[in-house]
Write a protein that holds these residues in place. Structure first.
Motif, PDB file in Angstrom:
ATOM      1  N   ALA A   3      41.969  18.905  12.759  1.00 40.20           N
ATOM      2  CA  ALA A   3      43.201  18.993  11.969  1.00 40.20           C
ATOM      3  C   ALA A   3      43.237  17.925  10.884  1.00 40.20           C
ATOM      4  CB  ALA A   3      44.417  18.843  12.873  1.00 40.20           C
ATOM      5  N   VAL A   4      43.903  18.233   9.775  1.00 42.29           N
ATOM      6  CA  VAL A   4      44.203  17.234   8.743  1.00 42.29           C
ATOM      7  C   VAL A   4      45.474  16.533   9.186  1.00 42.29           C
ATOM      8  CG1 VAL A   4      44.761  16.856   6.313  1.00 42.29           C
ATOM      9  CG2 VAL A   4      43.124  18.631   6.957  1.00 42.29           C
ATOM     10  N   MET A   5      45.310  15.336   9.744  1.00 43.72           N
ATOM     11  CA  MET A   5      46.421  14.604  10.352  1.00 43.72           C
ATOM     12  C   MET A   5      46.118  13.111  10.272  1.00 43.72           C
ATOM     13  SD  MET A   5      45.530  15.195  14.410  1.00 43.72           S
ATOM     14  CE  MET A   5      46.827  14.081  14.960  1.00 43.72           C
ATOM     15  N   PRO A   6      47.074  12.263  10.543  1.00 48.01           N
ATOM     16  CA  PRO A   6      46.796  10.818  10.492  1.00 48.01           C
ATOM     17  C   PRO A   6      45.664  10.439  11.438  1.00 48.01           C
ATOM     18  CG  PRO A   6      49.165  11.215  10.545  1.00 48.01           C
ATOM     19  CD  PRO A   6      48.507  12.538  10.789  1.00 48.01           C
ATOM     20  N   GLN A   7      44.710   9.681  10.936  1.00 46.55           N
ATOM     21  CA  GLN A   7      43.544   9.322  11.744  1.00 46.55           C
ATOM     22  C   GLN A   7      43.924   8.441  12.935  1.00 46.55           C
ATOM     23  OE1 GLN A   7      40.677  10.572  11.652  1.00 46.55           O
ATOM     24  NE2 GLN A   7      39.352   9.177  12.809  1.00 46.55           N
ATOM     25  N   TRP A   8      44.871   7.517  12.725  1.00 43.02           N
ATOM     26  CA  TRP A   8      45.279   6.670  13.844  1.00 43.02           C
ATOM     27  C   TRP A   8      45.837   7.515  14.973  1.00 43.02           C
ATOM     28  CZ3 TRP A   8      50.214   6.999  15.588  1.00 43.02           C
ATOM     29  CH2 TRP A   8      51.196   7.480  14.694  1.00 43.02           C
ATOM     30  N   GLN A   9      46.610   8.549  14.597  1.00 45.82           N
ATOM     31  CA  GLN A   9      47.211   9.424  15.608  1.00 45.82           C
ATOM     32  C   GLN A   9      46.142  10.297  16.263  1.00 45.82           C
ATOM     33  OE1 GLN A   9      50.131  12.224  14.085  1.00 45.82           O
ATOM     34  NE2 GLN A   9      51.442  11.854  15.864  1.00 45.82           N
ATOM     35  N   ARG A  10      45.173  10.755  15.459  1.00 47.06           N
ATOM     36  CA  ARG A  10      44.079  11.542  16.022  1.00 47.06           C
ATOM     37  C   ARG A  10      43.351  10.740  17.114  1.00 47.06           C
ATOM     38  NH1 ARG A  10      41.578  15.146  12.922  1.00 47.06           N
ATOM     39  NH2 ARG A  10      41.885  13.872  11.048  1.00 47.06           N
ATOM     40  N   ARG A  11      43.042   9.482  16.800  1.00 49.51           N
ATOM     41  CA  ARG A  11      42.310   8.652  17.755  1.00 49.51           C
ATOM     42  C   ARG A  11      43.103   8.452  19.043  1.00 49.51           C
ATOM     43  NH1 ARG A  11      39.286   4.814  14.560  1.00 49.51           N
ATOM     44  NH2 ARG A  11      39.308   3.372  16.334  1.00 49.51           N
ATOM     45  N   GLU A  12      44.419   8.256  18.901  1.00 47.62           N
ATOM     46  CA  GLU A  12      45.264   8.084  20.093  1.00 47.62           C
ATOM     47  C   GLU A  12      45.316   9.364  20.919  1.00 47.62           C
ATOM     48  OE1 GLU A  12      49.057   6.688  18.814  1.00 47.62           O
ATOM     49  OE2 GLU A  12      48.360   4.595  18.533  1.00 47.62           O
ATOM     50  N   LEU A  13      45.499  10.510  20.241  1.00 46.42           N
ATOM     51  CA  LEU A  13      45.572  11.780  20.971  1.00 46.42           C
ATOM     52  C   LEU A  13      44.230  12.129  21.597  1.00 46.42           C
ATOM     53  CD1 LEU A  13      47.784  14.018  18.626  1.00 46.42           C
ATOM     54  CD2 LEU A  13      48.463  12.715  20.642  1.00 46.42           C
ATOM     55  N   GLN A  14      43.127  11.803  20.920  1.00 46.04           N
ATOM     56  CA  GLN A  14      41.810  12.066  21.496  1.00 46.04           C
ATOM     57  C   GLN A  14      41.622  11.296  22.796  1.00 46.04           C
ATOM     58  OE1 GLN A  14      39.458  10.993  18.062  1.00 46.04           O
ATOM     59  NE2 GLN A  14      38.962  13.115  17.570  1.00 46.04           N
ATOM     60  N   ALA A  15      42.073  10.043  22.818  1.00 45.82           N
ATOM     61  CA  ALA A  15      41.968   9.251  24.050  1.00 45.82           C
ATOM     62  C   ALA A  15      42.833   9.851  25.156  1.00 45.82           C
ATOM     63  CB  ALA A  15      42.380   7.805  23.771  1.00 45.82           C
ATOM     64  N   THR A  16      44.029  10.286  24.791  1.00 47.40           N
ATOM     65  CA  THR A  16      44.924  10.903  25.786  1.00 47.40           C
ATOM     66  C   THR A  16      44.321  12.197  26.317  1.00 47.40           C
ATOM     67  OG1 THR A  16      46.868   9.966  24.688  1.00 47.40           O
ATOM     68  CG2 THR A  16      47.230  11.845  26.156  1.00 47.40           C
ATOM     69  N   LEU A  17      43.815  13.043  25.433  1.00 46.13           N
ATOM     70  CA  LEU A  17      43.238  14.327  25.843  1.00 46.13           C
ATOM     71  C   LEU A  17      41.984  14.145  26.692  1.00 46.13           C
ATOM     72  CD1 LEU A  17      43.756  16.267  22.503  1.00 46.13           C
ATOM     73  CD2 LEU A  17      44.776  16.869  24.715  1.00 46.13           C
ATOM     74  N   LYS A  18      41.208  13.128  26.394  1.00 46.86           N
ATOM     75  CA  LYS A  18      40.022  12.864  27.208  1.00 46.86           C
ATOM     76  C   LYS A  18      40.414  12.537  28.644  1.00 46.86           C
ATOM     77  CE  LYS A  18      35.732  10.182  27.094  1.00 46.86           C
ATOM     78  NZ  LYS A  18      34.968   9.130  26.355  1.00 46.86           N
ATOM     79  N   ALA A  19      41.460  11.713  28.785  1.00 46.01           N
ATOM     80  CA  ALA A  19      41.949  11.392  30.128  1.00 46.01           C
ATOM     81  C   ALA A  19      42.546  12.627  30.798  1.00 46.01           C
ATOM     82  CB  ALA A  19      42.989  10.270  30.040  1.00 46.01           C
ATOM     83  N   LEU A  20      43.294  13.454  30.031  1.00 43.49           N
ATOM     84  CA  LEU A  20      43.869  14.684  30.579  1.00 43.49           C
ATOM     85  C   LEU A  20      42.775  15.631  31.064  1.00 43.49           C
ATOM     86  CD1 LEU A  20      46.780  15.607  28.127  1.00 43.49           C
ATOM     87  CD2 LEU A  20      46.961  14.744  30.462  1.00 43.49           C
ATOM     88  N   GLN A  21      41.697  15.739  30.286  1.00 37.59           N
ATOM     89  CA  GLN A  21      40.612  16.643  30.670  1.00 37.59           C
ATOM     90  C   GLN A  21      39.969  16.193  31.982  1.00 37.59           C
ATOM     91  OE1 GLN A  21      39.557  19.554  28.390  1.00 37.59           O
ATOM     92  NE2 GLN A  21      39.309  19.981  30.566  1.00 37.59           N
ATOM     93  N   ARG A  22      39.807  14.890  32.137  1.00 43.50           N
ATOM     94  CA  ARG A  22      39.244  14.385  33.393  1.00 43.50           C
ATOM     95  C   ARG A  22      40.162  14.699  34.567  1.00 43.50           C
ATOM     96  NH1 ARG A  22      37.673   9.671  30.340  1.00 43.50           N
ATOM     97  NH2 ARG A  22      39.573   8.629  31.055  1.00 43.50           N
ATOM     98  N   ARG A  23      41.471  14.499  34.365  1.00 43.47           N
ATOM     99  CA  ARG A  23      42.425  14.788  35.442  1.00 43.47           C
ATOM    100  C   ARG A  23      42.452  16.273  35.751  1.00 43.47           C
ATOM    101  NH1 ARG A  23      47.992  12.456  33.597  1.00 43.47           N
ATOM    102  NH2 ARG A  23      48.638  13.592  35.494  1.00 43.47           N
TER     103      ARG A  23
END
Length: 985
Positions: A834-854
């Motif tokens: 997505a074309v979105m704020p990079q800082w927010q992308r990085r935060e959401l990527q970290a959250t989604l990575k943890a969600l995927q593991r769970r």
């Protein structure tokens, strides 16, 4: 005499074609004359001679990172920075345009590309990847052959005191095929200077005709050589100085045409000159290298350096000394100039150099970890007074070298194990497999340079499958070419002849000051003034000057003035249209404008005829221009915000902007954190929200020289130069006492800018990646695009929050858990692209990575519970025995495999095959063979025997396997499974 001359000519020819391997005891002085001189004094004597005796201007060395020259990986000759003069494209308002006679000591790197000495470094006593080239130049016919030769002879014989009878010269002997006569003028000059007739030899174009490239300026050269033998036996010649007389231009068709102006370009390697003056056969025995060789000996405890080569160099110890000493100089100079080890282009070459140095230092010299970084201060001590950027960046250089050294040592150890394991499997005369070498190489997984691999194999007496490696490299190149972006078509250009003709006719450079003629209306919109101009010259697509063009013809227009911005300084060219005065209903679309030697060439398509002398009116595409202005001002604000966040010494490495987005490359020690990215955006938003005025003014270049905080790039600026200051009038910003440039954005810039910052609207950094270690590329959008990016980011953040809530509630069945896992995967893909704020992308990527593991953990737990229930049911149906073949309902192959595994754990000694019917006749298969079964009974063969008749496939190992197929007769498949197993058992 003729025989001895022919023999001498043969020796000289060999010397010219390839610098000699200076063999023999390198530490034995050549003679007692001339007396030794320190390298620093030799360099200073050269520069002082040309400045004080012959009125040359001393110019600093250019960076080894080529300035706007994609044909070069590194600056590899002193003339590189002066190419705009040779090509006639120099900006007439720039300081360089006033150069007539100049001299300098230029940092040069010859590694990779057309001119590379990397493979030879260490093997002999003279090759280097980094060297200093002493040079003097005369531009535009300031002086030519006689003066150049006289100055060179005076310096060598009178200042440096080299005996005349130790010097030989060569000159261009002509080329009948090219229609070039011998350069008898140079020959006669040398003879008149007192050079012996027997020491003046002629050679053909291979040795004595210099060319910049396949096309471009070129000319005959005369070379000065030094006789190492010193009148003892046959001459041993080594080239000292090359004097090039640039007087021709190599055209695209291969022909030669005379240049409008002639130039002198000379170059003499400092290292080789110092070796001659210090009376040694090896450049490594000079004081340029002796401190490094001493530090290497002290730091790693290897035997002392003895200057041996070839077979005499047992264990390649002295070769390793030379490699490490040369390479740490190259690494230090390149990193100081902003070239960092990386994955492509010059950074990739630098990575090879660093890894080659690490390998020799650790494996041959037995140096401790971190050793290379400890040598950086020695390089700084040796060269830092001449090149202050080494002193300024010494800590960063040592850090980067040590960091990459540690990473490579880990890869090297693993690579060595893979090589040893592979060699154990090879026959006596087999080649080392290309596939393995490729996986170990920089193109593969471990990043080992191929030349190092070849050396490692050479030491073990094994040959590499070079043909196979070449095939893999070709396949990779084809793949990359298919994946790469299409190359943009180059616009019309004015060549050196066209520029020379314009200058001969006295045509003044294009007045492009009307590009700044725009104003801000009370409503907040911009008004761009049209520009009336006269057609001075027309050019066809091949660059031919014509008096007129016809309907539909693509052409280049040269006007006396223009309001179009020609692409430069990272800003895209304007586009728009022009009309003939008095015929405003016929539009001539202008696709782009380019600057060539101060002339602005407009590329247009003529809907009707147009001729020289016509009066035209130019109109820029206002939306396009405004988009560029918005992005350019935003770029300055972004640069300022990065310095505020990362520190005042943060340096810009490049930028490019168009109405769509801006790209900004910045020097960084590490990738920016989400917090830093967010802070940078916030700083820009503050400046935009204050709607500060943007001041622009042309000032004398000298006024900008010592202003704290003023930003400038490694570019040639015109004089006067335009200064762009945000919020502070230019006069106050340039007052050193005000310190204003430390508190706001003040830059040298010729671009077009907004008049107030508020029109930027907003800025969002939407992309960030490391180009090389030490350089980060940022992508950003502004205005409405930025607002849309924030909205997309907010929407995705809400979806991630909802997925987190769903996962927290838990799932009661596998299907629901799998749907949640797929939703998390879909969200991850959306956030990644997505074309979105990079800082927010990085935060959401970290959250989604943890969600995927769970989510995956939840699925495994549910599947294990489901499998346990089905296992119990199957055990109740089947009495104990060596075989279970049955069907079971399972939602996935993962569940089916778990059921098989649990059955085998609960009933040891039992072989199990289960089929699970799926919608549309599809069937899943999983099996496991008991350890006690006969060796001939394998799970993979069992699954294949069942799945093949169903038109499916199977995979696995001897113990466990799985597969798929399609059938309407599940009973027949079970019968095949039982029959195969009973036959094997």
């Amino acid at each position: 005499m003729a025989v001895s001359m022919a023999a001498a000519a043969g020796r000289l020819r060999r010397a010219i074609r390839r610098s000699p391997l200076w063999k023999g005891p390198s530490r034995r002085p050549l003679s007692s004359e001339p007396p030794a001189a320190q390298a620093r004094a030799v360099r200073d004597a050269f520069l002082n001679f040309f400045r004080d005796r012959h009125g040359h201007r001393l110019v600093p060395s250019a960076s080894v990172r080529p300035r706007g020259d994609p044909s070069l990986l590194f600056v590899n000759a002193g003339m590189n920075q002066f190419k705009p003069i040779f090509l006639g494209t120099v900006n007439p308002r720039s300081e360089m345009a006033a150069f007539r006679r100049v001299a300098n000591s230029q940092k040069c790197v010859r590694a990779g590309g057309r001119h590379s000495d990397l493979e030879d470094v260490g093997r002999d006593l003279s090759h280097h990847t980094f060297f200093e080239m002493l040079g003097n130049w005369a531009f535009g016919g300031e002086y030519f052959k006689e003066e150049a030769c006289s100055m060179a002879w005076e310096l060598l014989t009178q200042v440096y005191g080299i005996p005349e009878d130790r010097l030989w010269v060569s000159y261009f002997g002509g080329d009948p095929k090219a229609g070039l006569d011998p350069d008898l003028e140079s020959r006669d000059i040398w003879l008149n200077l007192g050079v012996r007739d027997s020491h003046v030899l002629s050679f053909g174009p291979e040795e004595n005709f210099w060319e910049m490239g396949d096309t471009g300026p070129c000319g005959p050269c005369t070379e000065i050589h030094y006789d190492l033998a010193g009148r003892v036996g046959a001459p041993q010649l080594v080239e000292l100085w090359n004097l090039v007389f640039i007087q021709h231009n190599r055209e695209a068709d291969g022909s030669l045409q005379p240049l409008p102006q002639r130039h002198v370009d000379t170059g003499m390697g400092l290292e080789r000159l110092v070796a001659v003056l210090q009376g040694t056969r090896s450049t490594y025995d000079t004081d340029l290298f002796s401190p490094l060789l001493k530090a290497i000996h002290q730091g790693c405890g290897a035997p002392p350096y003895l200057g041996r080569v070839g077979a005499a160099d047992e264990g390649r110890t002295d070769m390793a000394y030379r490699v490490v000493a040369d390479h740490i100089r190259t690494l230090s100079v390149c990193i100081a100039d902003g070239v960092y080890p990386g994955m492509s282009g010059a950074p990739l070459v630098l990575r090879r150099i660093l890894r080659r140095a690490v390998r020799f230092s650790t494996e041959v010299l037995r140096a401790p970890p971190g050793f290379l970084g400890s040598l950086v201060p020695v390089v700084v001590e040796t060269l830092g007074d001449v090149y202050p950027e080494l002193q300024k960046n010494s800590a960063q250089i040592a850090h980067l070298v040590s960091e990459d050294e540690a990473a490579f040592l880990a890869s090297l150890q693993r690579g060595r194990r893979i090589i040893d394991r592979t060699l154990r499997r090879l026959g006596p005369s087999e080649l080392f497999p290309a596939e393995v070498a490729w996986s170990l190489s920089l193109a593969g997984n471990l990043g080992l340079p191929l030349d190092l691999l070849e050396l490692m194999l050479e030491e073990k007496g094994v040959q590499l499958d070079s043909a196979g490696l070449a095939r893999l490299a070709q396949e990779e190149a084809q793949h990359r070419s298919q994946q790469s972006e299409p190359v943009q078509k180059q616009g019309l250009q004015l060549n050196v002849h066209a520029l020379g003709e314009l200058q001969r006719q006295g045509v003044p450079p294009t007045d492009d000051s009307p590009k700044y003629n725009y104003s801000l209306r009370p409503s907040g919109s911009y008004e761009f003034s049209a520009c009336e101009a006269q057609v001075l010259q027309l050019y066809t697509e091949d660059g031919t000057a014509v008096a007129s063009v016809g309907k539909g013809q693509r052409c280049g227009l040269l006007l006396d003035k223009t309001n179009f911005y020609a692409e430069q300084g990272g800003q895209a060219s304007d586009r728009g249209y022009l009309v003939r005065v008095g015929q405003e209903d016929v539009l001539f679309p202008v696709a782009q404008a380019q600057v060539c030697g101060g002339f602005i060439l407009h590329e247009a398509v003529a809907p009707e005829g147009l001729k020289v002398g016509d009066q035209v009116q130019l109109h820029v595409d206002e939306a396009w221009r405004l988009g560029c202005m918005e992005k350019h001002t935003a770029t300055h604000l972004l640069s300022w915000a990065l310095r505020q966040t990362l520190g005042p010494h943060t340096e810009q490495r490049g930028s490019h902007l168009s109405p769509e987005r801006l790209r900004f490359d910045v020097a960084t020690q590490a990738p920016l954190t989400p917090e830093q990215l967010r802070e940078v955006e916030g700083t820009v938003q503050d400046a935009v929200g204050q709607d500060e005025p943007v001041y622009m003014e042309d000032v004398a270049l000298a006024r900008t020289a010592h202003v704290p905080g003023l930003r400038s790039l490694d570019e040639v600026y015109p004089d006067p130069v335009r200064v762009v200051s945000v919020g502070v009038p230019v006069a106050r910003a340039l007052d050193p006492a005000s310190q204003a440039a430390l508190r706001t954005s003040v830059e040298l810039c010729c671009g077009t800018h907004l008049l107030r910052t508020g029109a930027v609207g907003d800025l969002v950094i939407v992309g960030e990646r490391q180009l090389t270690k030490g350089t980060t590329r940022l992508l950003a959008v502004t205005g409405e695009q930025a607002q849309q990016a924030r909205e997309v980011g907010q929407s995705l953040a809400q979806e991630v929050e909802a997925a987190t809530e769903r996962l927290s509630r838990g799932s009661q069945d596998v299907a629901a858990a799998q749907r949640l896992s797929k939703d998390v995967g879909r969200l991850t893909d959306a956030v990644d692209t997505a074309v979105m704020p990079q800082w927010q992308r990085r935060e959401l990527q970290a959250t989604l990575k943890a969600l995927q593991r769970r989510a995956n953990t939840a699925i495994r737990k549910l599947e294990l519970g489901q499998a346990a229930q089905k296992t119990q049911e199957l055990l109740q149906r089947h009495s104990q025995g060596p075989l279970i073949v049955d069907t079971v309902a399972a939602e996935s192959l993962s569940v089916l495999v778990k059921v098989v595994r649990q059955l085998c754990e609960r009933a040891p000694g039992t072989s199990v095959l289960l089929l699970s019917p799926q919608p549309l006749g599809h069937v899943l298969c999983a099996c496991q063979v008991a350890q006690s079964a006969t060796p001939a009974f394998t799970a993979e063969a069992w699954a294949l025997a069942v799945c093949s008749p169903m038109g499916g496939k199977a995979w696995g190992s001897r113990v466990v396997a799985q597969g798929t197929g399609t059938t309407a007769d599940l009973g027949a498949a079970l019968s095949i499974a039982r029959a195969y197993a009973l036959d094997q058992l």
